[in-house]
Design an enzyme around this catalytic site. Structure first.
Site, PDB file in Angstrom:
ATOM      1  N   PHE A 106      40.281  41.474  40.197  1.00 40.31           N
ATOM      2  CA  PHE A 106      40.962  42.654  39.682  1.00 40.31           C
ATOM      3  C   PHE A 106      41.476  42.406  38.273  1.00 40.31           C
ATOM      4  O   PHE A 106      42.019  41.334  37.980  1.00 40.31           O
ATOM      5  CB  PHE A 106      42.194  42.995  40.543  1.00 40.31           C
ATOM      6  CG  PHE A 106      41.904  43.325  41.975  1.00 40.31           C
ATOM      7  CD1 PHE A 106      41.619  44.632  42.367  1.00 40.31           C
ATOM      8  CD2 PHE A 106      41.952  42.334  42.959  1.00 40.31           C
ATOM      9  CE1 PHE A 106      41.389  44.942  43.697  1.00 40.31           C
ATOM     10  CE2 PHE A 106      41.722  42.640  44.289  1.00 40.31           C
ATOM     11  CZ  PHE A 106      41.437  43.944  44.662  1.00 40.31           C
ATOM     12  N   ASP A 107      41.345  43.403  37.420  1.00 38.79           N
ATOM     13  CA  ASP A 107      42.139  43.462  36.202  1.00 38.79           C
ATOM     14  C   ASP A 107      43.569  43.817  36.609  1.00 38.79           C
ATOM     15  O   ASP A 107      43.815  44.266  37.734  1.00 38.79           O
ATOM     16  CB  ASP A 107      41.551  44.515  35.258  1.00 38.79           C
ATOM     17  CG  ASP A 107      42.348  44.683  33.981  1.00 38.79           C
ATOM     18  OD1 ASP A 107      42.947  43.694  33.505  1.00 38.79           O
ATOM     19  OD2 ASP A 107      42.400  45.817  33.473  1.00 38.79           O
TER      20      ASP A 107
END
Length: 309
Positions: A175-176
């Site tokens: 995930f960012d």
């Protein structure tokens, strides 16, 4: 399940407890040639093509390895507890007609994919059925689909068709941070006041958890499943790969995750450096980011990616 068990009835899952993921046919299979035929020759020619090739399996698409790895997690969970209901549940949504859908179902059976729910709605907007299936994450190769799903309040991301060489196990999800796991509050400060303003804001707000981003709910349910295993034996690994600097903006991110009770296996604070090389090392089954330049960098490294608009 392995192909030699594909004749067994699929385990019926409880959508109120399962982590329901909906994928479109173009997300899970490579239908780019067929889609081009649809755009150039129309739906009738497309339908004829699909029916004529209904016994020819479609090649895997971008989300295929992700779905396959989620199935592996289910198998590991049920090995530990055959009565467990907190499982991945995969739903296929499609704008195909039911007649054209035979090839989709046959392809899923060919690969031994544990998918029991298929929704073929022809020209209708298939996203209208997301809430009725209790979907927590929707993946599509069509931008209109994604926008419609987001308007309906469902976490959604746009996948880009590419050749994927992801490892089969364990399930790896990257995930960012900002505008994906977290809210975009700091991004907005950055746009208005620049980097120095964003750094000062983060220092002032260090003790205050960030708001939730569009994929927080999905990540939390993924973390809930992850907690069923020890770190050494877990069939799930999660990663935070963010452009934030660890020195100036990392502490608030870590404290926010701690406040949420969301354990992340590895976190990389890139300080604006390209994410592609580290993602190539991680080899996630899927990487979520709100920046198209980061998506492109990941794709260049062969990493299956999904854009969160």
């Amino acid at each position: 399940l392995s192909p030699n068990l594909s004749f067994l009835p699929l385990l019926q899952k409880d959508p109120s407890e399962a982590l329901v993921i909906a994928v479109t046919t173009r997300a899970i299979f490579n239908l780019e040639e067929e889609h081009k035929l649809y755009l150039e020759k129309g739906k009738e020619e497309y339908a004829r093509h699909q029916q004529a090739n209904q016994d020819k399996p479609l090649p895997p698409g971008t989300a295929f390895a992700f779905i396959q790895a989620a199935q592996y997690v289910n198998e590991k969970i049920l090995e530990s507890n055959p009565a467990e209901k907190d499982l991945f549940d995969i739903v296929v949504l499609s704008n195909n007609s039911p007649e054209s859908g035979v090839r989709i179902i046959n392809s899923a059976k060919h690969y031994g994919l544990e998918i029991s729910k298929f929704c073929f709605v022809s020209d209708e907007d298939s996203t209208q059925y997301l809430k009725s299936h209790s979907v927590k994450l929707f993946l599509s190769a069509d931008r209109t689909d994604v926008c419609n799903a987001l308007r309906r309040g469902v976490s959604s991301a746009l996948v880009f068709q590419q050749e994927v060489q992801a490892p089969s196990t364990p399930l790896r999800v990257a995930f960012d941070g900002d505008a994906v796991l977290f809210s975009d509050e700091t991004d907005q400060i950055f746009q208005e006041q620049g980097l120095e303003g964003a750094v000062q804001y983060e220092r002032a707000m260090e003790a205050v958890p960030m708001g939730e981003g569009p994929l927080k709910a999905f990540a939390m349910h993924l973390g809930k499943i992850r907690k069923k295993f020890s770190q050494e034996e877990s069939p799930i690994r999660t990663y935070l790969v963010t452009a934030r600097s660890g020195r100036d903006m990392g502490i608030r991110a870590i404290k926010t995750l701690r406040e949420w009770g969301l354990a992340i296996d590895e976190a990389f604070f890139m300080d604006g450096a390209p994410k592609g090389p580290i993602l190539a090392q991680i080899q996630p089954h899927i990487f979520f980011d709100d920046g198209l330049h980061n998506i492109q960098g990941a794709q260049d490294m062969g990493v299956p990616s999904a854009w969160v608009p």
